[in-house]
Design an enzyme around this catalytic site. Sequence first.
Site, PDB file in Angstrom:
ATOM      1  N   LYS A 112       0.825  -1.218   0.000  1.00 62.14           N
ATOM      2  CA  LYS A 112       0.000   0.000   0.000  1.00 62.14           C
ATOM      3  C   LYS A 112       0.851   1.257   0.000  1.00 62.14           C
ATOM      4  O   LYS A 112       0.469   2.265  -0.584  1.00 62.14           O
ATOM      5  CB  LYS A 112      -0.921   0.018   1.225  1.00 62.14           C
ATOM      6  CG  LYS A 112      -2.193  -0.786   1.060  1.00 62.14           C
ATOM      7  CD  LYS A 112      -3.232  -0.261   2.041  1.00 62.14           C
ATOM      8  CE  LYS A 112      -4.514  -1.060   2.018  1.00 62.14           C
ATOM      9  NZ  LYS A 112      -5.464  -0.562   3.024  1.00 62.14           N
ATOM     10  N   LYS A 195      -5.582 -10.636  -7.191  1.00 60.89           N
ATOM     11  CA  LYS A 195      -6.731 -10.694  -6.295  1.00 60.89           C
ATOM     12  C   LYS A 195      -7.863  -9.816  -6.823  1.00 60.89           C
ATOM     13  O   LYS A 195      -7.599  -8.737  -7.348  1.00 60.89           O
ATOM     14  CB  LYS A 195      -6.283 -10.195  -4.910  1.00 60.89           C
ATOM     15  CG  LYS A 195      -7.240 -10.481  -3.787  1.00 60.89           C
ATOM     16  CD  LYS A 195      -6.680  -9.994  -2.458  1.00 60.89           C
ATOM     17  CE  LYS A 195      -6.636  -8.480  -2.395  1.00 60.89           C
ATOM     18  NZ  LYS A 195      -6.314  -7.955  -1.055  1.00 60.89           N
ATOM     19  N   LYS A 198     -11.479  -3.918  -5.196  1.00 58.26           N
ATOM     20  CA  LYS A 198     -12.251  -2.735  -5.580  1.00 58.26           C
ATOM     21  C   LYS A 198     -11.363  -1.677  -6.206  1.00 58.26           C
ATOM     22  O   LYS A 198     -11.842  -0.755  -6.844  1.00 58.26           O
ATOM     23  CB  LYS A 198     -13.005  -2.162  -4.380  1.00 58.26           C
ATOM     24  CG  LYS A 198     -12.089  -1.728  -3.242  1.00 58.26           C
ATOM     25  CD  LYS A 198     -12.886  -1.441  -1.982  1.00 58.26           C
ATOM     26  CE  LYS A 198     -11.990  -1.588  -0.772  1.00 58.26           C
ATOM     27  NZ  LYS A 198     -12.720  -1.975   0.432  1.00 58.26           N
TER      28      LYS A 198
END
Length: 333
Positions: A112, A195, A198
């Site tokens: 991230k 994966k 969203k």
Amino acid sequence: TPRVFSGIQPSGGLTLGNYLGALKRFAQAQDAGVETIYCMVDLHAITVWQDPEKLRHATRELCAGFIASGVDPEKSILFNQSQVAEHAQLAWIFNCVARMGWMKRMTQFKDKAGKNAENASLGLFGYPALMAADILIYHATHVPVGEDQKQHLELTRDIATKFNHDYGVDFFPITEPVIEGAATRVMSLRDGSKKMSKSDPSDMSRINLTDNADTIAKKIRKAKTDPEPLPSEVVGLAERPEARNLINIYAALSDQSVEQVMRDVGGKAFSEFKPMLADLAVAQMSPISTEMSRLMQDQAEIDRVLAEGAGRARAIAAPILRKTYEIVGMVGA
Ligand code: TYM
């Protein structure tokens, strides 16, 4: 006695991955009669920038998603994290228990934060300590999550172990991750090695909980596959990530094992299997999106549910925080 806790970030948009890896299993744990506590982790969401109005909307929409997926606010405790201050208070204690070296090893932080980790928020670095606090403030014993949360749950166990050891107590339980079923890692419909998320730029890569029946069917029809028909046995799925993903989704949607599914559909062409999967997905997912939009009509009711859930959560959390403060040596606890 077992107590289940889990959380989802209200960072906008729920996918089939969240549903199969988390929400559907949350409802199943609740219906099995275990004590269940489910949280919209808004404090976690702001570790990366969130527009305030969108965050408020996403929190309410997530609450609707929980209820539409079968989480019943009468049976489960359902609330948003920021309404129960004990989460953040215990997280501070855990910030003082966890080691820098442990946090630096977290792959999700590295992913991230990206290349420019110097510019990541301090909250993003400390994220797993807050997550440990979410769980341990209830002395939860079981945490159902998808595969991607495994490392965070190991850290939760490390924090509990170190706290108990440092203070010479047997206070925090060593929590069991529950990563079970065929769909603990639902993959992108466009790329079987990624994966489902969203944040993927392609909307065709995922099924959203808000997608209608036509959209769901279209996305499955267009899902990437290889040219071979399905293998006749489970082992044949090993080197075929796209085929395996669709089979896993089918198994999780129909509450069957992958072995059972392969007995029925092994050897079929995708042209035959995909419509079966589309029918199943539409039958199960489109009522959820309909129910979510119905629930979103009455936001005051959603806010009432969250406030009530927060009250019940606080009643469990407050005495555990007080006891923690006492163990640590805070005057007045
Ligand atoms: P979050 O919000 O990213 O995801 C919520 C849940 O959905 C699961 N999930 C998936 N499962 C299968 N396949 C996928 N493609 C997929 N994508 C998401 C996640 O594994 C998760 O179970 N850190 C957590 C939130 C959290 C939490 C907690 C969880 C905060 N405190 C305490 C458990 C206990 C997160 O970011 O999940």
